[in-house]
Design an enzyme around this catalytic site. Structure first.
Site, PDB file in Angstrom:
ATOM      1  N   ARG A 110       0.890  -1.167   0.000  1.00  0.00           N
ATOM      2  CA  ARG A 110       0.000   0.000   0.000  1.00  0.00           C
ATOM      3  C   ARG A 110       0.921   1.208   0.000  1.00  0.00           C
ATOM      4  O   ARG A 110       1.664   1.440   0.965  1.00  0.00           O
ATOM      5  CB  ARG A 110      -0.913  -0.002   1.225  1.00  0.00           C
ATOM      6  CG  ARG A 110      -1.622   1.327   1.425  1.00  0.00           C
ATOM      7  CD  ARG A 110      -2.789   1.257   2.362  1.00  0.00           C
ATOM      8  NE  ARG A 110      -3.913   0.569   1.731  1.00  0.00           N
ATOM      9  CZ  ARG A 110      -5.157   0.578   2.202  1.00  0.00           C
ATOM     10  NH1 ARG A 110      -5.436   1.236   3.332  1.00  0.00           N
ATOM     11  NH2 ARG A 110      -6.126  -0.047   1.580  1.00  0.00           N
ATOM     12  N   HIS A 137      -7.142   1.001  -6.692  1.00  0.00           N
ATOM     13  CA  HIS A 137      -7.357   0.063  -5.576  1.00  0.00           C
ATOM     14  C   HIS A 137      -7.979  -1.221  -6.151  1.00  0.00           C
ATOM     15  O   HIS A 137      -9.138  -1.531  -5.887  1.00  0.00           O
ATOM     16  CB  HIS A 137      -8.279   0.710  -4.543  1.00  0.00           C
ATOM     17  CG  HIS A 137      -8.271   0.064  -3.196  1.00  0.00           C
ATOM     18  ND1 HIS A 137      -7.450  -1.000  -2.870  1.00  0.00           N
ATOM     19  CD2 HIS A 137      -9.002   0.318  -2.072  1.00  0.00           C
ATOM     20  CE1 HIS A 137      -7.683  -1.356  -1.606  1.00  0.00           C
ATOM     21  NE2 HIS A 137      -8.607  -0.571  -1.109  1.00  0.00           N
ATOM     22  N   GLN A 140      -9.844  -3.983  -4.001  1.00  0.00           N
ATOM     23  CA  GLN A 140     -11.157  -3.566  -3.501  1.00  0.00           C
ATOM     24  C   GLN A 140     -12.247  -3.839  -4.537  1.00  0.00           C
ATOM     25  O   GLN A 140     -13.325  -4.347  -4.215  1.00  0.00           O
ATOM     26  CB  GLN A 140     -11.129  -2.065  -3.171  1.00  0.00           C
ATOM     27  CG  GLN A 140     -12.445  -1.535  -2.672  1.00  0.00           C
ATOM     28  CD  GLN A 140     -12.807  -2.102  -1.309  1.00  0.00           C
ATOM     29  OE1 GLN A 140     -12.010  -2.026  -0.389  1.00  0.00           O
ATOM     30  NE2 GLN A 140     -13.984  -2.675  -1.167  1.00  0.00           N
ATOM     31  N   ASP A 228     -17.638   6.791  -1.626  1.00  0.00           N
ATOM     32  CA  ASP A 228     -16.359   6.648  -0.929  1.00  0.00           C
ATOM     33  C   ASP A 228     -16.112   7.955  -0.181  1.00  0.00           C
ATOM     34  O   ASP A 228     -16.776   8.971  -0.437  1.00  0.00           O
ATOM     35  CB  ASP A 228     -15.231   6.344  -1.928  1.00  0.00           C
ATOM     36  CG  ASP A 228     -13.906   5.984  -1.237  1.00  0.00           C
ATOM     37  OD1 ASP A 228     -13.914   5.699  -0.015  1.00  0.00           O
ATOM     38  OD2 ASP A 228     -12.860   5.998  -1.918  1.00  0.00           O
ATOM     39  N   CYS A 267     -16.318   1.173   0.179  1.00  0.00           N
ATOM     40  CA  CYS A 267     -15.142   0.346   0.497  1.00  0.00           C
ATOM     41  C   CYS A 267     -14.760   0.439   1.966  1.00  0.00           C
ATOM     42  O   CYS A 267     -14.063  -0.442   2.471  1.00  0.00           O
ATOM     43  CB  CYS A 267     -13.977   0.728  -0.398  1.00  0.00           C
ATOM     44  SG  CYS A 267     -13.341   2.398  -0.148  1.00  0.00           S
ATOM     45  N   ARG A 295     -13.232  -9.141   0.748  1.00  0.00           N
ATOM     46  CA  ARG A 295     -11.808  -8.834   0.556  1.00  0.00           C
ATOM     47  C   ARG A 295     -10.969 -10.090   0.811  1.00  0.00           C
ATOM     48  O   ARG A 295     -10.004 -10.356   0.089  1.00  0.00           O
ATOM     49  CB  ARG A 295     -11.360  -7.697   1.489  1.00  0.00           C
ATOM     50  CG  ARG A 295     -12.001  -6.338   1.231  1.00  0.00           C
ATOM     51  CD  ARG A 295     -11.553  -5.730  -0.091  1.00  0.00           C
ATOM     52  NE  ARG A 295     -10.106  -5.572  -0.170  1.00  0.00           N
ATOM     53  CZ  ARG A 295      -9.416  -4.545   0.358  1.00  0.00           C
ATOM     54  NH1 ARG A 295     -10.048  -3.573   0.966  1.00  0.00           N
ATOM     55  NH2 ARG A 295      -8.090  -4.476   0.235  1.00  0.00           N
TER      56      ARG A 295
HETATM   57  N1   CP Z   1     -11.235  -0.513   1.967  1.00  0.00           N
HETATM   58  C1   CP Z   1      -9.984  -0.559   2.418  1.00  0.00           C
HETATM   59  O1   CP Z   1      -9.022  -0.763   1.666  1.00  0.00           O
HETATM   60  O2   CP Z   1      -9.871  -0.393   3.772  1.00  0.00           O
HETATM   61  P1   CP Z   1      -8.535  -0.176   4.597  1.00  0.00           P
HETATM   62  O3   CP Z   1      -8.023   1.196   4.279  1.00  0.00           O
HETATM   63  O4   CP Z   1      -8.976  -0.307   6.025  1.00  0.00           O
HETATM   64  O5   CP Z   1      -7.525  -1.230   4.206  1.00  0.00           O
HETATM   65  N1  NVA Z   2     -10.202   6.524  -1.369  1.00  0.00           N
HETATM   66  C1  NVA Z   2      -9.814   6.057  -0.047  1.00  0.00           C
HETATM   67  C2  NVA Z   2      -9.966   4.578   0.039  1.00  0.00           C
HETATM   68  C3  NVA Z   2      -9.584   3.985   1.357  1.00  0.00           C
HETATM   69  C4  NVA Z   2      -9.676   2.483   1.376  1.00  0.00           C
HETATM   70  C5  NVA Z   2      -8.388   6.475   0.238  1.00  0.00           C
HETATM   71  O1  NVA Z   2      -7.548   6.389  -0.674  1.00  0.00           O
HETATM   72  O2  NVA Z   2      -8.096   6.901   1.360  1.00  0.00           O
END
Ligand code: CP
Ligand code: NVA
Length: 310
Positions: A110, A137, A140, A228, A267, A295
């Site tokens: 990440r 992502h 997701q 989101d 998400c 997930r």
């Molecule tokens: N939806 C998602 O990726 O959640 P986290 O940021 O908690 O991993």
């Molecule tokens: N769009 C959000 C998704 C988190 C899972 C972010 O990037 O923070």
């Protein structure tokens, strides 16, 4: 393709491979109904494999679901934040890739920058999985599409409506549109419109993408409405965002314009009273907890695909 099977962006993965991943996820989930979460699947496609997980940003779902996933397919994980690694003191992403490739069988990252994920993959000799970047992502969206299929069957010809910031999660829905044949209607303010290149690429591949600034137009007749957060990790412009995105709240009045049995997804993490009301996310059309659980199931199948077991 020679070299490791990376899972970086949905637009560059064959539709047949994405279909195989979802089919495997559905089957794996069905086979372990009622099992404790630590029991290993009988075929254990991750047996003897170690997954490294590197986090440059916070996570609940991605962290816990990937760790549960690798265990359920018979493997093990090593998890660290960049601040705990030399990466956080300036060691290059390429050197990190070379070293981790000698120690583990796959890397999930990440990252703050999508370019860093690309650089890690280019220098790695094991599969690299995108666990969220500023641009996309993909894991997701695989869980979201599995969740839709569970509740409503095939995606082809269905209408998905994205309402709010045209962000990283939105981009992965755009990437997947030509692969699964759904129509994607996106409502976003001009300042936070989806990525032009993503939209152009999808349109060039027979993707059915429509972008509007009108949330009512986007959700009209939709089979799924998706929201989101208005402020993603790394976004600095909090107050302009809150102001521009306020008309894009998914509330009961907006949901009423969608198809009668429309689903709601997010998400997570969610902010009740901002991108959607509590009545919507905690209401009967919401499938956000299935979405979160899925997930695990989809990532087991993504890992199996990366390991060449699919
Ligand atoms: N939806 C998602 O990726 O959640 P986290 O940021 O908690 O991993
Ligand atoms: N769009 C959000 C998704 C988190 C899972 C972010 O990037 O923070």
């Amino acid at each position: 393709m020679n070299g490791p099977r990376h899972f970086l962006d949905l637009w560059e993965i064959e539709a047949a491979d994405l279909r195989a991943i979802l089919d495997d996820a559905h089957a794996r989930k069905a086979r372990r109904t009622g099992w404790p979460k630590g029991r290993v699947d009988a075929d254990a496609p991750g047996r003897d494999r170690v997954l490294a997980m590197v986090f440059q940003k916070n996570s609940t779902r991605t962290w816990f679901s990937f760790d549960a996933a690798i265990r359920q397919i018979g493997g093990a994980s090593i998890i660290a934040t960049d601040a705990q690694m030399q990466l956080g003191r300036g060691e290059t992403i390429e050197d990190t890739a070379r070293v981790l490739s000698r120690m583990v069988d796959a890397v999930m990252i990440r990252a703050n920058s999508h370019l860093d994920i690309r650089a890690l993959a280019a220098a790695a000799s094991v599969p690299v999985i995108n666990g969220l970047s500023d641009s996309s992502h993909p894991c997701q969206i695989m869980a979201d599409l599995m969740t839709f299929e569970e509740h409503r069957g095939p995606l082809a010809g269905k209408t998905l409506a994205w309402v709010g910031d045209g962000n990283n999660v939105c981009s992965s829905f755009i990437h997947a549109a030509p692969k699964f044949g759904y129509r994607l209607a996106i409502a976003a303010p001009a300042a936070y419109a989806p990525d032009d290149q993503d939209v152009a690429r999808a349109l060039g591949r027979q993707g059915r993408i429509e972008v509007t600034q009108d949330p009512r137009a986007a959700v009209a007749g939709a089979d799924l409405v998706i929201a989101d957060t208005w402020i993603s990790m790394g976004d600095q412009d909090k107050f302009p965002r809150l102001e521009a995105l306020e008309p894009y709240q998914v509330n009961e009045a907006l949901m009423a314009l969608a198809a009668p049995r429309a689903l709601f997804m997010h998400c997570l993490p969610a902010h009740r009273g901002e991108e959607m009301t509590a009545a919507v996310i905690d209401g009967p059309q919401s499938v956000v907890w299935d979405e979160a659980e899925n997930r695990i199931h989809t990532q087991k199948s993504i890992l199996a695909w990366c390991f060449g077991a699919l």
